[in-house]
Structure formats: C-alpha cells, structure tokens
Motif scaffolding. Structure first.
Motif, PDB file in Angstrom:
ATOM      1  N   MET A   1       0.836  -1.175   0.000  1.00 23.67           N
ATOM      2  CA  MET A   1       0.000   0.000   0.000  1.00 23.67           C
ATOM      3  C   MET A   1       0.883   1.241   0.000  1.00 23.67           C
ATOM      4  O   MET A   1       1.899   1.306   0.674  1.00 23.67           O
ATOM      5  CB  MET A   1      -0.910   0.011   1.220  1.00 23.67           C
ATOM      6  N   TYR A   2       0.456   2.254  -0.755  1.00 21.27           N
ATOM      7  CA  TYR A   2       1.165   3.530  -0.850  1.00 21.27           C
ATOM      8  C   TYR A   2       0.261   4.630  -0.301  1.00 21.27           C
ATOM      9  O   TYR A   2      -0.930   4.665  -0.598  1.00 21.27           O
ATOM     10  CB  TYR A   2       1.527   3.827  -2.307  1.00 21.27           C
ATOM     11  N   ALA A   3       0.794   5.523   0.488  1.00 25.45           N
ATOM     12  CA  ALA A   3       0.043   6.662   1.007  1.00 25.45           C
ATOM     13  C   ALA A   3       0.522   7.933   0.314  1.00 25.45           C
ATOM     14  O   ALA A   3       1.688   8.309   0.453  1.00 25.45           O
ATOM     15  CB  ALA A   3       0.213   6.780   2.514  1.00 25.45           C
ATOM     16  N   ALA A   4      -0.368   8.563  -0.449  1.00 24.39           N
ATOM     17  CA  ALA A   4      -0.071   9.854  -1.066  1.00 24.39           C
ATOM     18  C   ALA A   4      -0.299  10.920  -0.001  1.00 24.39           C
ATOM     19  O   ALA A   4      -1.400  11.021   0.543  1.00 24.39           O
ATOM     20  CB  ALA A   4      -0.970  10.080  -2.273  1.00 24.39           C
ATOM     21  N   ARG A   5       0.730  11.683   0.321  1.00 19.25           N
ATOM     22  CA  ARG A   5       0.665  12.643   1.429  1.00 19.25           C
ATOM     23  C   ARG A   5       0.826  14.085   0.948  1.00 19.25           C
ATOM     24  O   ARG A   5       1.443  14.341  -0.089  1.00 19.25           O
ATOM     25  CB  ARG A   5       1.772  12.337   2.438  1.00 19.25           C
ATOM     26  N   ALA A   6       0.296  14.995   1.744  1.00 14.57           N
ATOM     27  CA  ALA A   6       0.464  16.422   1.480  1.00 14.57           C
ATOM     28  C   ALA A   6       1.914  16.799   1.772  1.00 14.57           C
ATOM     29  O   ALA A   6       2.453  16.433   2.809  1.00 14.57           O
ATOM     30  CB  ALA A   6      -0.480  17.229   2.366  1.00 14.57           C
ATOM     31  N   GLU A   7       2.523  17.525   0.868  1.00 14.33           N
ATOM     32  CA  GLU A   7       3.894  17.973   1.058  1.00 14.33           C
ATOM     33  C   GLU A   7       3.954  19.339   1.727  1.00 14.33           C
ATOM     34  O   GLU A   7       5.035  19.798   2.091  1.00 14.33           O
ATOM     35  CB  GLU A   7       4.615  18.042  -0.288  1.00 14.33           C
ATOM     36  N   ILE A   8       2.790  19.975   1.881  1.00  6.70           N
ATOM     37  CA  ILE A   8       2.735  21.336   2.389  1.00  6.70           C
ATOM     38  C   ILE A   8       1.345  21.581   2.984  1.00  6.70           C
ATOM     39  O   ILE A   8       0.393  20.893   2.627  1.00  6.70           O
ATOM     40  CB  ILE A   8       3.043  22.335   1.246  1.00  6.70           C
ATOM     41  N   VAL A   9       1.225  22.536   3.873  1.00  7.00           N
ATOM     42  CA  VAL A   9      -0.087  22.935   4.386  1.00  7.00           C
ATOM     43  C   VAL A   9      -0.848  23.608   3.250  1.00  7.00           C
ATOM     44  O   VAL A   9      -0.301  24.465   2.552  1.00  7.00           O
ATOM     45  CB  VAL A   9       0.053  23.923   5.571  1.00  7.00           C
ATOM     46  N   GLY A  10      -2.081  23.183   3.029  1.00  4.53           N
ATOM     47  CA  GLY A  10      -2.850  23.787   1.948  1.00  4.53           C
ATOM     48  C   GLY A  10      -4.289  23.324   1.928  1.00  4.53           C
ATOM     49  O   GLY A  10      -4.740  22.564   2.791  1.00  4.53           O
ATOM     50  N   ASN A  11      -4.981  23.776   0.926  1.00  4.99           N
ATOM     51  CA  ASN A  11      -6.377  23.467   0.695  1.00  4.99           C
ATOM     52  C   ASN A  11      -6.462  22.398  -0.411  1.00  4.99           C
ATOM     53  O   ASN A  11      -5.784  22.512  -1.431  1.00  4.99           O
ATOM     54  CB  ASN A  11      -7.086  24.757   0.246  1.00  4.99           C
ATOM     55  N   VAL A  12      -7.297  21.377  -0.208  1.00  4.53           N
ATOM     56  CA  VAL A  12      -7.518  20.389  -1.274  1.00  4.53           C
ATOM     57  C   VAL A  12      -8.387  21.086  -2.314  1.00  4.53           C
ATOM     58  O   VAL A  12      -9.592  21.228  -2.161  1.00  4.53           O
ATOM     59  CB  VAL A  12      -8.203  19.111  -0.743  1.00  4.53           C
ATOM     60  N   TRP A  13      -7.748  21.573  -3.356  1.00  2.00           N
ATOM     61  CA  TRP A  13      -8.420  22.378  -4.363  1.00  2.00           C
ATOM     62  C   TRP A  13      -9.244  21.518  -5.305  1.00  2.00           C
ATOM     63  O   TRP A  13     -10.378  21.834  -5.604  1.00  2.00           O
ATOM     64  CB  TRP A  13      -7.383  23.199  -5.131  1.00  2.00           C
ATOM     65  N   ARG A  14      -8.665  20.393  -5.759  1.00  2.00           N
ATOM     66  CA  ARG A  14      -9.379  19.526  -6.691  1.00  2.00           C
ATOM     67  C   ARG A  14      -8.925  18.078  -6.520  1.00  2.00           C
ATOM     68  O   ARG A  14      -7.729  17.812  -6.417  1.00  2.00           O
ATOM     69  CB  ARG A  14      -9.134  19.966  -8.123  1.00  2.00           C
ATOM     70  N   LEU A  15      -9.890  17.167  -6.500  1.00  3.57           N
ATOM     71  CA  LEU A  15      -9.592  15.731  -6.520  1.00  3.57           C
ATOM     72  C   LEU A  15      -9.723  15.240  -7.956  1.00  3.57           C
ATOM     73  O   LEU A  15     -10.762  15.437  -8.582  1.00  3.57           O
ATOM     74  CB  LEU A  15     -10.556  14.964  -5.610  1.00  3.57           C
ATOM     75  N   HIS A  16      -8.667  14.648  -8.465  1.00  2.00           N
ATOM     76  CA  HIS A  16      -8.701  14.116  -9.830  1.00  2.00           C
ATOM     77  C   HIS A  16      -9.063  12.642  -9.833  1.00  2.00           C
ATOM     78  O   HIS A  16      -9.533  12.128 -10.846  1.00  2.00           O
ATOM     79  CB  HIS A  16      -7.356  14.348 -10.529  1.00  2.00           C
ATOM     80  N   ALA A  17      -8.818  11.959  -8.753  1.00  2.58           N
ATOM     81  CA  ALA A  17      -9.196  10.549  -8.614  1.00  2.58           C
ATOM     82  C   ALA A  17     -10.357  10.468  -7.626  1.00  2.58           C
ATOM     83  O   ALA A  17     -10.419  11.252  -6.678  1.00  2.58           O
ATOM     84  CB  ALA A  17      -8.020   9.724  -8.113  1.00  2.58           C
ATOM     85  N   GLN A  18     -11.235   9.542  -7.869  1.00  2.41           N
ATOM     86  CA  GLN A  18     -12.373   9.333  -6.979  1.00  2.41           C
ATOM     87  C   GLN A  18     -12.203   8.006  -6.240  1.00  2.41           C
ATOM     88  O   GLN A  18     -11.425   7.143  -6.652  1.00  2.41           O
ATOM     89  CB  GLN A  18     -13.676   9.320  -7.789  1.00  2.41           C
ATOM     90  N   GLU A  19     -12.927   7.870  -5.150  1.00  2.81           N
ATOM     91  CA  GLU A  19     -12.914   6.637  -4.360  1.00  2.81           C
ATOM     92  C   GLU A  19     -13.153   5.438  -5.279  1.00  2.81           C
ATOM     93  O   GLU A  19     -14.099   5.428  -6.065  1.00  2.81           O
ATOM     94  CB  GLU A  19     -14.011   6.710  -3.297  1.00  2.81           C
TER      95      GLU A  19
END
Length: 69
Positions: A1-19
C-alpha cells in the motif's frame, strides 16, 4: 500500500481521482492550493484509490490524501 501525502499545508483544491478509481504510478490524484500555487499530488504506485480527504478541506504537511493499494 502507498500513502499519497500532502507535502505542504494547503487546501484540497481539486480531486482528480475518486474513491475506488484505479490509477497508475505517476497519475494525478489531487491538487493542493496554497498561497495561489497549485501543488500536484501524484500516485506513487498503481492501484485502487481510497480517499482520506474531500475538496475544500485544509490539510497539514504529512497528512494522508489517499491510500493506493
């Protein structure tokens, strides 16, 4: 399993992948916005996406955006 993590404090502006989407390594999963900059969050490996955030959510550095398994 791979965890994609935030590299910086920010706002999730857009999700390109869906559940439940299948992504390949290097695919765009989400875009974070901070100080008018867009920061891409990429899949580190191929697999099925399990989201941990929603659009508009504020994330901290190191927060998990999505798991890919």
């Amino acid at each position: 399993m791979y965890a994609a993590r935030a590299e910086i404090v920010g706002n999730v502006w857009r999700l390109h992948a869906q559940e439940g989407d299948h992504v390949a390594a290097g695919d765009l999963v989400a875009v974070l916005e901070t100080m008018k900059m867009e920061i891409p969050v990429l899949a580190g490996e191929s697999g099925t996406v399990r989201l941990h955030v929603r659009e508009g959510q504020i994330v901290q550095e190191g927060d998990v955006i999505a798991e890919i398994a």
